[in-house]
Design an enzyme around this catalytic site. Structure first.
Site, PDB file in Angstrom:
ATOM      1  N   CYS A   1       0.845  -1.199   0.000  1.00 32.21           N
ATOM      2  CA  CYS A   1       0.000   0.000   0.000  1.00 32.21           C
ATOM      3  C   CYS A   1       0.877   1.245   0.000  1.00 32.21           C
ATOM      4  O   CYS A   1       1.614   1.506   0.964  1.00 32.21           O
ATOM      5  CB  CYS A   1      -0.919  -0.009   1.219  1.00 32.21           C
ATOM      6  SG  CYS A   1      -1.796   1.538   1.482  1.00 32.21           S
TER       7      CYS A   1
ATOM      8  N   CYS B   1       0.004   3.721   2.792  1.00 29.77           N
ATOM      9  CA  CYS B   1       0.505   3.266   4.098  1.00 29.77           C
ATOM     10  C   CYS B   1       2.010   3.493   4.202  1.00 29.77           C
ATOM     11  O   CYS B   1       2.529   3.828   5.268  1.00 29.77           O
ATOM     12  CB  CYS B   1       0.184   1.786   4.302  1.00 29.77           C
ATOM     13  SG  CYS B   1      -1.580   1.427   4.198  1.00 29.77           S
TER      14      CYS B   1
ATOM     15  N   ASP C   1      32.940  19.401 -20.984  1.00 29.11           N
ATOM     16  CA  ASP C   1      34.396  19.420 -20.928  1.00 29.11           C
ATOM     17  C   ASP C   1      34.865  18.885 -22.285  1.00 29.11           C
ATOM     18  O   ASP C   1      34.096  18.255 -23.006  1.00 29.11           O
ATOM     19  CB  ASP C   1      34.874  18.522 -19.789  1.00 29.11           C
ATOM     20  CG  ASP C   1      36.377  18.350 -19.777  1.00 29.11           C
ATOM     21  OD1 ASP C   1      37.084  19.367 -19.896  1.00 29.11           O
ATOM     22  OD2 ASP C   1      36.839  17.204 -19.682  1.00 29.11           O
TER      23      ASP C   1
ATOM     24  N   ASP D   1      34.479  14.167 -17.144  1.00 30.10           N
ATOM     25  CA  ASP D   1      34.994  12.804 -16.974  1.00 30.10           C
ATOM     26  C   ASP D   1      34.828  12.279 -15.561  1.00 30.10           C
ATOM     27  O   ASP D   1      35.208  11.158 -15.268  1.00 30.10           O
ATOM     28  CB  ASP D   1      36.464  12.714 -17.401  1.00 30.10           C
ATOM     29  CG  ASP D   1      37.361  13.639 -16.591  1.00 30.10           C
ATOM     30  OD1 ASP D   1      36.888  14.150 -15.566  1.00 30.10           O
ATOM     31  OD2 ASP D   1      38.515  13.845 -16.983  1.00 30.10           O
TER      32      ASP D   1
ATOM     33  N   ASP E   1      36.931  17.031 -13.247  1.00 26.59           N
ATOM     34  CA  ASP E   1      35.877  18.036 -13.321  1.00 26.59           C
ATOM     35  C   ASP E   1      34.908  17.971 -12.147  1.00 26.59           C
ATOM     36  O   ASP E   1      33.805  18.492 -12.227  1.00 26.59           O
ATOM     37  CB  ASP E   1      35.098  17.876 -14.635  1.00 26.59           C
ATOM     38  CG  ASP E   1      35.970  18.138 -15.841  1.00 26.59           C
ATOM     39  OD1 ASP E   1      36.626  19.187 -15.875  1.00 26.59           O
ATOM     40  OD2 ASP E   1      36.010  17.288 -16.743  1.00 26.59           O
TER      41      ASP E   1
END
Length: 809
Positions: A115, A118, A508, A702, A706
């Site tokens: 549920c 619930c 990049d 990469d 970065d």
């Protein structure tokens, strides 16, 4: 790396001659109020120059300073000096030592949870337990994930969770995941299957008795008795659950609503309808549970890459063991047709391997001795002997499984909205039903209470929000599962939803749009220096760098580096390096380094990265290193334009000539070259000012160099490829195949998923509102109301499963 495209989080420690002490101390500080990236770089540089500092790194994004020192006795003095540097450069910044908060994370399996409404209640109440920092119910995997502030309260918290679950869903079994083994789980699944069969038999007997009472003519007393027997068989457990929940204070749930509606039907003499509605409800619930369970299994089967065993070499024999028992350095055997259980290196044999489970690629790859091989791939035809390089917990397959299985824990804004909506929707409809039962008979002439009570009862039936609460997380997780099938790992529904609003994609260059495989394409010596001498100087200068540019120079030199020849090393951030080689100063870097050192050099207009070399401040020549654009990059940019991305941008540390050439070749809108990592963040900040309030910015890198920009973007996508741990850690989305065109695929999957989720919201609410209106004016019956509850939920779940099918994207 020596050139201007070097990417680094901070200056390399130049104090190579200093020997490390036995004991090191690492401290972490918060730089409160730090708002200038350039100042952060200055602070880092100055602290690294302090005597006694082994290493210092300032992370501008998180505003943290990490400091490592051997001078334990002078630690307070050193911290004082650090504080002075910070306040001298940024007077308003406060230096606060970071206290690491230990948080215990616990996962609890809620067996039999079906549920959605619930589940939301369990999550809400678990969050109110004393000592709980956060609690989240993952409805897809039926897990409750709890973060505790105080590990000492663990037992008390778990006891409270059990009480909450038993009060809201008495039939749900609460199991601590730490103690689960696969055999126990398979037994539980068998018990559930047996219970399902018993329920079908009970419903069938109840339906037969109900049919007999309806078809055949009996006296009123016997007819009522048959209806009561069939009602007890069909809906007895619903009534019992409702009574238990009422006793515990749980009123507004579907058990209570169905009990009131059907008993009310009996009270006004509508016996057949009372039984039939309960039967229809129970059948609908059963089908809904089956659909949800099937959906869960279908989604998890997409990533069913966990190996069941490993053939471990013990002495001269092989024994089947659990992959978790294998250690680094052990030897395992993988037979044809078996999954590779752990990451390692092939030491014997060759074969074709199927990587589809990891990358979505259908074409097998050839592997042989010396190749690295990843867990989760399937060995097709050869016999492979592998030396294990990672334990199972650190292996590729374990990381991917953990990522995908926990993805549904990061809820999309739509999911959170629906959870809040459901909290108010049910009580609102219940009170509307109460008003419908009482007010019209009083104010409308000729209206009877029995007539309006019947309408009110139908109102109650349609008030359960399960169709929304169940189908929406299923839709998002279906999209995540479908994306993973295509080699795109999305870390949560929140990121999948965010992909719908992407306006700008920032790339990049190296390793993202280009292959990242650098080669020395030209060596141009000057001033009576040979090519061999020039490449040797460059190799020695770049020896301490692990950047692809440096690696390519070392590969071109292809001789052993005698480190004793290097007596000094200094990295000049953004310019290059200076070393003392055999007593002579050697400079290797970009044109900025030559300008800085007042060295006359040749200005070169080459396509590629140019590394200038100078010996004793006398120009010695230059080396050109070139990278190759990926075949997929042009297709990627074109695909992004076609799906409506407004702007594509490239940020690179490479020179302007190279950056401009690649940007023009691929059709990018903007290019910013010769950038350091902090400058990439600054460029990203400028792009944030240009976008619309709801628009999102994606950064594709990469996943290693970065990391700061990946973290700052709305959505970070790592082109890390298979087996890149850093990529999986750093980004919100991981492209496992290194193909930039998969970015457009990810956005398309996100758009399809949102369409399906919106369809379910409109369909479920629309049908419920129509039925409520029909019932209110007397044109609808309880039959339509039950369809508005379980029928709509079932259809919504089936529709949500379409999110998994992304083969044509």
């Amino acid at each position: 790396m020596a050139s201007n495209i070097k990417i680094a989080s901070g200056p390399v420690n130049a104090k190579l001659s200093k020997k490390d002490s036995i004991k090191k101390v690492k401290k972490e500080f918060i730089l409160e109020g730090l708002g200038c990236a350039n100042c952060a770089a200055k602070i880092e540089q100055k602290i690294n120059e302090l005597d006694g500092v082994n290493f210092a790194n300032v992370n501008f994004l998180t505003k943290t300073l990490i400091l490592e020192t051997n001078e334990v006795n002078k630690l307070e003095e050193l911290i004082g000096a650090v504080t002075n540097i910070v306040t001298n450069i940024e007077s308003h910044v406060k230096v606060v030592e970071k206290v690491t908060e230990k948080i215990l994370k616990k996962e609890i399996l809620l067996e039999g949870l079906c549920c959605g409404n619930c589940a939301a209640k369990i999550e809400r109440e678990s969050n109110n337990i004393d000592g709980v920092k956060s609690a989240l119910v993952d409805f897809i995997s039926t897990k409750l994930i709890i973060e505790m502030e105080d590990p000492a309260k663990e037992n008390a918290i778990i006891d409270n969770v059990k009480r909450i679950v038993k009060r809201i869903e008495p039939d749900v079994n609460v199991v601590e995941i730490d103690g689960i083994d696969r055999r126990a789980m398979s037994k539980n699944e068998k018990v559930e299957e047996d219970n399902d069969k018993l329920e079908i038999i009970r419903l069938a007997i109840g339906a037969i008795i109900f049919g007999a009472a309806t078809i055949f003519k009996f006296s009123n007393y016997i007819e009522l008795l048959l209806y009561l027997i069939s009602y007890i068989l069909i809906g007895g457990e619903v009534v019992l659950r409702a009574l238990k929940n009422i006793a515990k204070g749980q009123v507004f749930d579907e058990n209570f609503l169905m009990t009131i509606a059907t008993i009310g039907a009996f009270a006004i003499g509508e016996y057949p309808e009372g039984v039939a509605v309960m039967l229809f409800y129970q059948i609908g619930e059963m089908f809904q549970d089956m659909a949800v369970n099937r959906s869960r299994k279908s989604i998890t089967s997409l990533m069913d890459i966990r190996p069941d065993f490993a053939n471990l070499k013990i002495n001269n024999d092989f024994k089947k063991v659990d992959p978790e028992e294998v250690k680094v350095g052990d030897i395992i055997l993988v037979k044809p047709g078996e999954k590779v259980p752990l990451d390692g290196e092939i030491i014997e044999g060759n074969s074709m391997v199927d990587t589809a489970a990891l990358t979505g690629e259908s074409v097998p790859r050839e592997v042989g001795v010396g190749d690295s091989i990843l867990s989760g791939v399937i060995n097709k035809n050869g016999l492979l002997t592998i030396k294990v390089e990672k334990e199972f917990g650190d292996s590729t397959v374990a990381k991917i499984l953990d990522l995908v299985q926990n993805a549904s824990g990061k809820k999309a804004p739509t999911e959170n909205f629906i959870t809040k909506f459901a909290r108010y929707y049910t009580p609102a409809v219940v009170f509307a039903a109460l008003a419908l039962a009482v007010i019209p008979p009083i104010v409308i002439e000729g209206a009877t209470f029995s007539q309006w009570i019947y309408r009110a009862l139908a109102f109650l039936v349609v008030s359960c929000p399960c169709a929304l609460v169940v189908s929406i997380p299923l839709g998002f997780f279906g999209g995540i599962g479908g994306a993973s099938k295509n080699g795109i790992l999305v870390k949560g529904g929140n990121y999948l939803e965010a992909l719908n609003n992407v306006e700008t994609v920032v790339f990049d260059k190296t390793g993202t749009l280009t292959k990242g495989i650098f080669k020395v394409t030209e060596i141009r010596p000057e001033n009576n220096i040979s090519k061999d001498e020039l490449i040797a100087c460059a190799a020695y200068a770049e020896n301490y760098s692990n950047h692809p540019i440096a690696t390519s120079i070392l590969r071109a030199y292809d001789k052993e580096i005698i480190t004793d020849k290097i007596t000094g090393y200094e990295e000049i951030s953004g310019h290059g390096v200076k070393v003392v080689l055999d007593g002579k100063e050697v400079f290797a870097g970009n044109y900025k380094l030559m300008d800085k050192e007042n060295i006359s050099y040749n200005k070169v207009d080459e396509i590629g990265t140019v590394v200038h070399i100078a010996i004793e401040k006398k120009y010695a020549g230059y080396i050109v290193i070139s990278d190759e654009v990926k075949e997929d990059s042009l297709k990627a940019i074109k695909a992004l334009k076609e799906i409506g991305i407004k702007k594509t941008v490239m940020l690179t540390g490479d020179n302007k000539t190279v950056g401009s050439k690649i940007a023009k070749e691929l059709g990018l809108d903007e290019v910013h070259a010769e950038l350091l990592p902090d400058q990439k963040v600054e460029e990203l900040e400028l792009l944030f000012k240009e976008k619309s309030p709801r628009g999102k910015i994606v950064f594709v890198g990469d996943g290693i160099n970065d990391a700061p920009v990946l973290a700052r973007a709305d959505i970070g996508i790592a082109m890390g490829g298979v087996g890149s741990d850093a990529a999986i850690e750093a980004a919100d989305v991981v492209i496992m195949t290194d193909e930039p065109s998969k970015i457009a695929s990810a956005i398309k999957i996100a758009k399809k998923t949102r369409t399906i989720v919106m369809q379910n919201i409109v369909f479920a609410l629309g049908i419920k509102l129509i039925i409520l209106a029909l019932v209110a004016v007397g044109m609808g019956t309880m039959w339509e109301a039950v369809f508005g509850d379980v029928g709509v939920a079932l259809l919504a779940v089936l529709n949500a499963m379409r999110a998994m099918k992304v083969d044509n994207i």
